[in-house]
Design a protein around this motif. Sequence first.
Motif, PDB file in Angstrom:
ATOM      1  N   PHE A 283       0.832  -1.205   0.000  1.00 29.95           N
ATOM      2  CA  PHE A 283       0.000   0.000   0.000  1.00 29.95           C
ATOM      3  C   PHE A 283       0.871   1.261   0.000  1.00 29.95           C
ATOM      4  O   PHE A 283       0.596   2.224  -0.716  1.00 29.95           O
ATOM      5  CB  PHE A 283      -0.931   0.015   1.221  1.00 29.95           C
ATOM      6  N   ASP A 302      -4.403   4.917  -0.259  1.00 32.08           N
ATOM      7  CA  ASP A 302      -3.421   3.839  -0.024  1.00 32.08           C
ATOM      8  C   ASP A 302      -2.791   3.983   1.361  1.00 32.08           C
ATOM      9  O   ASP A 302      -2.625   2.997   2.093  1.00 32.08           O
ATOM     10  CB  ASP A 302      -2.332   3.870  -1.095  1.00 32.08           C
ATOM     11  N   SER A 305      -5.137   2.980   4.148  1.00 37.48           N
ATOM     12  CA  SER A 305      -5.236   1.513   4.246  1.00 37.48           C
ATOM     13  C   SER A 305      -4.008   0.938   4.952  1.00 37.48           C
ATOM     14  O   SER A 305      -4.123   0.028   5.785  1.00 37.48           O
ATOM     15  CB  SER A 305      -5.365   0.896   2.849  1.00 37.48           C
TER      16      SER A 305
END
Length: 331
Positions: A283, A302, A305
């Motif tokens: 990520f 990203d 996450s």
Amino acid sequence: MKKNITSKNQANKKNKKLMQKSVTENVAAKQASRSWSISIYVYWFIILFFIAATFYILGRSHGNCEVKDQANNVEITEEALLQANDYYESAKEKLVAGNIADAIVDLTTAIDAGNATADMYVLRGEAYMQTADYRNALSDFNSAIEIDQVNAVAYYDRALLNMRLEDYNTALADINNALAAQTANPSPLLQMRDLYAKRGQLNLWLKNWEGAIADYTNSLARPDGVVNPTVYAERAEAYTQIGNYSDAINDYASAIRVISEQIQGATTSAERESLSSNAMSYFEKSAALNLALGNTDAARSDLESAYTIASALLDNVSMERIQNLIAELQQ
């Protein structure tokens, strides 16, 4: 009267000569008979001798199943040959159980018994590798290949060993041989998917980006075996090196998708943590590429996450780092 006596004497002399001749003929006949009997005995003695010698030789080579180990000048019995296979099977069980030292002892016994197979050398070489005895491992892999020049496992294992020794060009040659051998003489222990992935890794390390991408693509296209998320991630690295950020981002996304599926089937917390840590790293790399392409929102998504995973892992260092990156994006 005198004439009769003379005639009688002559008859007696004649009879005497006839008797002597008969006796002489009888003696000659007996001697001939005795000579014939002796010749028959000698003849049959010779025949029986050769028969006995033949059975003796056959008995030693087949009945007792004794062979000679030319290297050590030691005779090997059928029992020893049967035991060799038993030791080989025992060694496999011990390796699975993690008893490497005893497995090596069993494999050495099997090999020293004579008529060693390539598989015996391969298995002992793998055991030596687990103990970091690379010299003996290399010797065993070489012996296996001398016995069986289309043994894909031996080439593959020797490639792994040369990778540990950082001899990447030699490892690449071994992987090429393993691919050729697997095509000519497939081993159920290997998958073409894994062989292509390993060659892709070697090309990546050798900075042959295009070659790495081609090998990883071949690996992912194979129907056999299980997809490894690192194949997507490493192809993403190769794409990044040639400036193809979009395909790299897609590959990181695919790697994360595979990881999410694998986590559901993970049986231990250590395995789940390892997979989660890899996903967090992917990520972050995807965020950097999105930022380079000007996709700020995608980069922030990203990073968020990645932060969620770091929180679940209680990874305070990663949490702080990712939090700082998110803050920079918001400025």
